[in-house]
Design an enzyme around this catalytic site. Sequence first.
Site, mmCIF file in Angstrom:
data_model
loop_
_atom_site.group_PDB
_atom_site.id
_atom_site.type_symbol
_atom_site.label_atom_id
_atom_site.label_comp_id
_atom_site.label_asym_id
_atom_site.label_seq_id
_atom_site.Cartn_x
_atom_site.Cartn_y
_atom_site.Cartn_z
ATOM 1 N N ILE A 283 -7.245 1.267 10.598
ATOM 2 C CA ILE A 283 -8.632 2.306 10.830
ATOM 3 C C ILE A 283 -9.843 1.899 10.743
ATOM 4 C CG2 ILE A 283 -6.826 3.967 10.843
ATOM 5 C CD1 ILE A 283 -7.166 4.642 7.564
ATOM 6 N N PHE B 249 2.854 9.769 3.262
ATOM 7 C CA PHE B 249 3.189 10.006 4.743
ATOM 8 C C PHE B 249 3.591 8.225 5.245
ATOM 9 C CE2 PHE B 249 -1.488 9.510 4.837
ATOM 10 C CZ PHE B 249 -1.459 8.123 5.082
ATOM 11 N N ASP B 250 3.098 7.277 4.125
ATOM 12 C CA ASP B 250 3.543 6.048 4.245
ATOM 13 C C ASP B 250 3.176 5.231 2.927
ATOM 14 O OD1 ASP B 250 3.952 3.158 6.063
ATOM 15 O OD2 ASP B 250 2.000 2.673 6.540
ATOM 16 N N TYR C 94 1.044 -1.530 0.376
ATOM 17 C CA TYR C 94 -0.463 0.059 0.250
ATOM 18 C C TYR C 94 0.746 0.999 -0.147
ATOM 19 C CZ TYR C 94 1.254 0.487 4.393
ATOM 20 O OH TYR C 94 1.894 0.886 6.020
ATOM 21 N N PHE D 22 -5.336 5.817 -0.145
ATOM 22 C CA PHE D 22 -4.477 5.346 -0.344
ATOM 23 C C PHE D 22 -4.655 4.609 -1.338
ATOM 24 C CE2 PHE D 22 -4.609 5.943 4.811
ATOM 25 C CZ PHE D 22 -3.556 5.543 5.013
ATOM 26 N N TYR E 141 -7.674 8.941 10.983
ATOM 27 C CA TYR E 141 -7.653 9.533 13.058
ATOM 28 C C TYR E 141 -7.538 10.796 13.527
ATOM 29 C CZ TYR E 141 -3.872 6.380 11.122
ATOM 30 O OH TYR E 141 -2.744 4.540 10.851
#
Length: 321
Positions: free
Chosen positions: A273, A255-256, A244, A313, A299
């Site tokens: 989440i 961010f990821d 992902y 995502f 979040y």
Amino acid sequence: MRRLLAILLPGLLLLTACGGQSSQPEPTSQSAGETAKFDSLKLTDNGDKKAPGVEFEKPLTVTEPTIKVVAEGSGETVKANQVAKISILALNGSDGSQLEDTFPNEPESLELNDELKTSSAVIYNAFVGAKVGSSLALAVPGQQSAPASASPSDAATPSPSAAAGPSQLLIIKVLSAADATPVLDKPQGETVTPPAGLPTVTEKDGVPEINVQGAAAPTALVSQDLIKGTGATVKESDTLTVNYVGVNLDGGTKFDSSFDRGQPATFPLTGVIKGWTQGLAGKTVGSRVLLVIPKDLAYGDAGQGEAKGDLVFVVDILGVK
């Protein structure tokens, strides 16, 4: 099974050292421990979706993990490296009261792989060689609790007055067994053209790149297939293996990314989440999914690290168990 036993049996890993059995699979299921304690055990089969009736001489106490096939099935023999589907009834060994019953629910998956053989050889050896339809009894000694007044320095050595909990008895029915489905290297399926107005996704060297320019803030969760896989359907209770990448909708800052780490991630879908849980349940293995997640399903206002506000995502679903 790992989920349930992690709750009920904090000492599960002790199973690897008990019973004196070889970790090599045998043609028939291997018993271990104080199996004579099961001589009084009687089961009344109630089918696959209802827990069996259980009678045994109380209290049932064992000093070492003990496991045995107590009702043999008539199906195929369970083999190494297969995935067994099981249901579990957990009872208090002292009074027979119920601790947990998974029979009415979707079966648990138990992977009979090298990891289990290393960490819990007694369980591995009991299942490999058993027949589908069999019921196994697993008794585990009660866990001793540290006294409430213990300081960190003496928590590892409970005082003689610390009470030990009762032994636990698990009746585990083997409902099926099948070869494990290999995890994919990349998404596989039919390409889907998403509707206009969503973030756009391109691919460079096999890695998805997300462009958020022109995408509006979501009023609800968006879960859009970019590739529609043909594998198993994902359930909320499943554990997924995925690749992902995640970016903030506002500005597109990444961010990821599991791609950046060079290996897929594996996690229970119940442990992420809400936008992931709701957005990936019902999708299929092999799919590439675009998730546009409102902040209240991510979040919240506070964010987490660099992940702030509404999130985007791309998730490649490579495996499920």
